[in-house]
Design a protein around this motif. Structure first.
Motif, short mmCIF file in Angstrom:
data_model
loop_
_atom_site.label_atom_id
_atom_site.label_comp_id
_atom_site.label_asym_id
_atom_site.label_seq_id
_atom_site.Cartn_x
_atom_site.Cartn_y
_atom_site.Cartn_z
N ASN A 221 76.43 34.63 40.50
CA ASN A 221 76.22 35.76 39.60
C ASN A 221 77.36 35.88 38.59
O ASN A 221 78.43 35.32 38.78
CB ASN A 221 75.95 37.06 40.37
CG ASN A 221 77.16 37.50 41.17
OD1 ASN A 221 78.24 37.70 40.62
ND2 ASN A 221 76.98 37.62 42.48
N ALA A 222 77.09 36.63 37.51
CA ALA A 222 78.01 36.69 36.38
C ALA A 222 79.37 37.29 36.79
O ALA A 222 80.42 36.86 36.30
CB ALA A 222 77.40 37.48 35.23
N ALA A 223 79.34 38.28 37.70
CA ALA A 223 80.59 38.90 38.16
C ALA A 223 81.47 37.85 38.85
O ALA A 223 82.69 37.82 38.66
CB ALA A 223 80.28 40.06 39.10
N GLN A 224 80.82 36.98 39.61
CA GLN A 224 81.55 35.90 40.30
C GLN A 224 82.20 34.95 39.30
O GLN A 224 83.36 34.56 39.46
CB GLN A 224 80.58 35.13 41.21
CG GLN A 224 81.22 34.06 42.08
CD GLN A 224 82.09 34.65 43.18
OE1 GLN A 224 81.66 35.56 43.87
NE2 GLN A 224 83.31 34.15 43.32
N VAL A 225 81.45 34.59 38.25
CA VAL A 225 81.99 33.71 37.20
C VAL A 225 83.24 34.34 36.60
O VAL A 225 84.29 33.69 36.50
CB VAL A 225 80.94 33.46 36.09
CG1 VAL A 225 81.59 32.80 34.87
CG2 VAL A 225 79.81 32.59 36.60
N ARG A 226 83.13 35.61 36.20
CA ARG A 226 84.28 36.28 35.55
C ARG A 226 85.47 36.33 36.50
O ARG A 226 86.60 36.10 36.11
CB ARG A 226 83.87 37.68 35.06
CG ARG A 226 82.94 37.61 33.83
CD ARG A 226 82.71 38.99 33.21
NE ARG A 226 81.94 39.85 34.09
CZ ARG A 226 80.61 40.00 34.03
NH1 ARG A 226 79.88 39.33 33.14
NH2 ARG A 226 80.00 40.80 34.87
N LYS A 227 85.19 36.62 37.77
CA LYS A 227 86.25 36.71 38.78
C LYS A 227 86.92 35.34 38.97
O LYS A 227 88.15 35.23 38.96
CB LYS A 227 85.64 37.20 40.10
CG LYS A 227 86.65 37.63 41.14
CD LYS A 227 85.92 38.13 42.39
CE LYS A 227 86.76 37.87 43.61
NZ LYS A 227 85.99 37.94 44.84
N ASP A 228 86.10 34.29 39.13
CA ASP A 228 86.64 32.95 39.37
C ASP A 228 87.49 32.48 38.20
O ASP A 228 88.57 31.93 38.37
CB ASP A 228 85.50 31.94 39.60
CG ASP A 228 84.82 32.12 40.95
OD1 ASP A 228 85.42 32.78 41.82
OD2 ASP A 228 83.70 31.60 41.12
#
Lengths: 200, 200
Positions: B29-36
């Motif tokens: 998910n997009a939140a995971q991308v931003r976090k990573d």
């Protein structure tokens, strides 16, 4: 990892293992072992440790390793042949029950010679029929990447729910199917990263 | 995973990607991308997304993927041959620069025929000498399990710091060496667990 270590301890005839010993065998620390096993409701016995057979059975039950998984190999080139020859399957609960390849004439004799007994290789068009007859749980894709989606569609049509994809192709499946990709280059990326970070 | 997705986007001629698009391509998910990516100091540009080329270069730099890694294959049976034939290496920064096998007479002709050009296969006793000449970074063990430790000792003597072990044997190396094991049965255990947990 714990299942494998416990299996080795069982093979050596051990009955009980301390968290320190299990940690050392698995290459982690004892606190990690206690934490991991507590997560599965296993706490061991103070001053004794874990009963190996009980713990091993419990972990195998959780992981689905205490039943037979029936597999088909699709694509009997070098990789497919090496999987057919892979002796470690015999020790475990994985059984190759069918092998498929489009090139029936070119492959059967060579593979039979390597394996030392006649090997029946079937055309992938027969996947659905054979999957039902032989109760196939897992299909292993070892074809060229260009064939991967085509083969995947046949696997889905045959209602085989587990797929191990050895090609670099990204395959698409409907919901309810489990795909695990084994990309050699991703594994190598991991080695490269570890080497790189050690050099810094 | 991000490096691979970004490479595909670059190949398609894209210049910019949103976190939502990157997430969809990578299956997270997009939140995971931003976090990573924030973890690597990459925050993207609000309302624009990420510049694909820059992000790709940064990630490759971090992972050690922007340099050539030179590899040796040890054991040219079915698995070794399939690795020699594995075309995906060509797209990446991995290069097989040497192949070793004890069975020189039995293997060379067959492998050359499969690969379509003459392949030089060397005796493992020459590993140290050849590793230095050809600057080998990574050794891939594709021998029978019974030979794995013996071969590992030769790899260590040759000062090759990265090892990819395809045998089920647990190999021992001194500190400073990186080993990555590829156990087919461990990979299958993972598929079995996922299938098992979906059935419940």
């Amino acid at each position: 990892m714990y299942a494998r270590c416990l299996e080795e301890l069982e093979d050596r005839g051990e009955a009980v293992v301390s968290s320190a010993q299990l940690a050392s065998d698995c290459g982690v620390n004892a606190a990690q072992v206690r934490k991991d096993l507590a997560y599965f409701g296993e706490f061991g016995i103070r001053g004794v440790g874990y009963y190996i057979k009980d713990l091993s059975d419990d972990i195998k039950g959780i992981l689905g390793l205490n039943r037979e998984w029936r597999m088909a190999i699709i694509g009997v080139g070098n990789l497919g042949t090496s999987l057919l020859l892979y002796k470690d399957f015999l020790k475990k609960n994985y059984k190759i029950v069918a092998a498929f390849d489009v090139d029936l004439s070119g492959v059967v004799g060579k593979v039979s010679e390597k394996i030392g007994k006649p090997v029946e290789i079937l055309h992938p068009d027969r996947l659905k029929e054979v999957a039902k007859q032989r109760k196939i749980d897992i299909a292993i894709i070892a074809t060229p990447a260009s064939e991967a989606q085509n083969v995947t569609d046949k696997i889905v049509a045959a209602n085989i729910k587990g797929i191990l994809n050895f090609t670099p192709a990204q395959i698409k499946v409907p919901r309810g199917y489990t795909v695990k990709n084994v990309y050699f280059t991703t594994i190598l990326d991991n080695v490269a990263y570890l080497l790189q970070s050690k050099r810094k």
